[in-house]
Write an enzyme that holds these catalytic residues in place. Structure first.
Site, mmCIF file in Angstrom:
data_model
loop_
_atom_site.group_PDB
_atom_site.id
_atom_site.type_symbol
_atom_site.label_atom_id
_atom_site.label_comp_id
_atom_site.label_asym_id
_atom_site.label_seq_id
_atom_site.Cartn_x
_atom_site.Cartn_y
_atom_site.Cartn_z
ATOM 1 N N CYS A 117 0.838 -1.200 0.000
ATOM 2 C CA CYS A 117 0.000 0.000 0.000
ATOM 3 C C CYS A 117 0.875 1.253 0.000
ATOM 4 O O CYS A 117 0.629 2.203 -0.754
ATOM 5 C CB CYS A 117 -0.918 -0.008 1.220
ATOM 6 S SG CYS A 117 -2.097 1.366 1.266
ATOM 7 N N CYS A 118 1.918 1.257 0.837
ATOM 8 C CA CYS A 118 2.831 2.403 0.874
ATOM 9 C C CYS A 118 3.533 2.583 -0.470
ATOM 10 O O CYS A 118 3.823 3.706 -0.883
ATOM 11 C CB CYS A 118 3.868 2.220 1.977
ATOM 12 S SG CYS A 118 3.228 2.462 3.654
ATOM 13 N N CYS A 206 -0.496 7.741 7.856
ATOM 14 C CA CYS A 206 -1.882 7.618 7.409
ATOM 15 C C CYS A 206 -2.787 7.279 8.599
ATOM 16 O O CYS A 206 -2.369 6.608 9.546
ATOM 17 C CB CYS A 206 -1.991 6.536 6.336
ATOM 18 S SG CYS A 206 -1.223 6.986 4.762
ATOM 19 N N CYS A 209 -3.138 3.616 9.870
ATOM 20 C CA CYS A 209 -1.885 2.959 10.266
ATOM 21 C C CYS A 209 -1.146 3.698 11.379
ATOM 22 O O CYS A 209 0.026 3.394 11.643
ATOM 23 C CB CYS A 209 -0.973 2.834 9.050
ATOM 24 S SG CYS A 209 -1.725 1.925 7.683
ATOM 25 N N CYS A 234 8.272 2.914 5.618
ATOM 26 C CA CYS A 234 7.276 2.759 4.564
ATOM 27 C C CYS A 234 7.912 2.646 3.184
ATOM 28 O O CYS A 234 7.236 2.329 2.219
ATOM 29 C CB CYS A 234 6.292 3.929 4.579
ATOM 30 S SG CYS A 234 7.091 5.527 4.332
#
Length: 243
Positions: A117-118, A206, A209, A234
């Site tokens: 996702c990162c 985020c 997270c 990340c």
């Protein structure tokens, strides 16, 4: 090809103040930008705004992952107005993001880890931005993450985002500072900061997270708390993991 010697600079400036490091970095590179998101980064903006004569020449960018806290978006706007500067908001490429979310959903990181996702929301947009620069300035500190950042130099060739054809220099003026020094500076000069810090958030990423840390926890333990504690990165500073 850049002829700037990062090793020599790191040796010469390792004990110098962040102000002198930033001042010299801005002198050496015209096409240089500050990466802005948190408390350390706004300190960089504060210092740079004092040493640069023409604020219109001060390049600042911030990554908008689409998943930030509302307070973070408000903080970015506060900083923009406070310093009278433009902030380049860098967003994920929409086709890649849409395909990722369609395939994996909105919370795949809880099952698969945060790196994918990162990669879509942070690393790819950062790579796109850095490809337009000759150098960048970050707020990394050596004590932020003992497992990955303990040897962060004052200056380095960015091997993660630069290439032999397009070398990229990375400056870390706060490498020697502690969290206490950062906050002493913020209070001394009335520097704006994210209000989430007052609610126990020390390292802010985020919204899904990031969570507040408990007393005596390390500042980055609130990031990706469901994963291994020694790998709180990340991918923005992937070079740290090679050290």
């Amino acid at each position: 090809m850049s002829t700037f010697n990062t090793n020599q600079f790191a040796l010469e400036f390792d004990t110098e103040s962040p102000k002198k490091i930033i001042e010299r970095a801005l002198e050496e590179f015209g096409n240089i930008a500050i990466s802005f998101s948190g408390a350390e980064d706004v300190v960089l903006v504060e210092i740079a705004s004092k040493v640069i004569k023409d604020k219109s020449q001060l390049q600042v960018f911030s990554l908008d992952t689409g998943r930030l806290h509302p307070e973070t978006y408000q903080f970015i706007e506060t900083v923009r107005k406070h310093y009278g500067i433009q902030i380049d908001i860098v967003s994920p490429e929409h086709r890649g993001l849409e395909a990722f979310v369609k395939q994996k959903g909105l919370f795949s990181f809880f099952e698969d880890g945060h790196q994918e996702c990162c990669g879509v929301r942070k690393v790819a947009p950062l790579r796109r931005k850095l490809s337009t620069l000759d150098a960048w300035i970050t707020g990394q500190r050596r004590d932020q993450s003992p497992g990955t950042r303990n040897s962060v130099p004052i200056a380095e060739m960015d091997k993660a985002f630069g290439t032999e054809e397009s070398p990229l220099v990375k400056f870390n003026p706060l490498a020697n500072w502690s969290s206490q020094q950062v906050w002493e500076y913020i209070r001394m000069f009335d520097v704006p900061y994210n209000p989430l810090h007052e609610r126990g958030f020390t390292s802010i990423g985020c919204e899904p997270c990031t969570r507040p840390v408990l007393p005596n926890q390390h500042e980055r333990e609130g990031r990706w708390w469901w994963e291994e504690a020694t790998h709180k990165e990340c991918g923005l500073h992937a070079g740290n993991l090679e050290k």
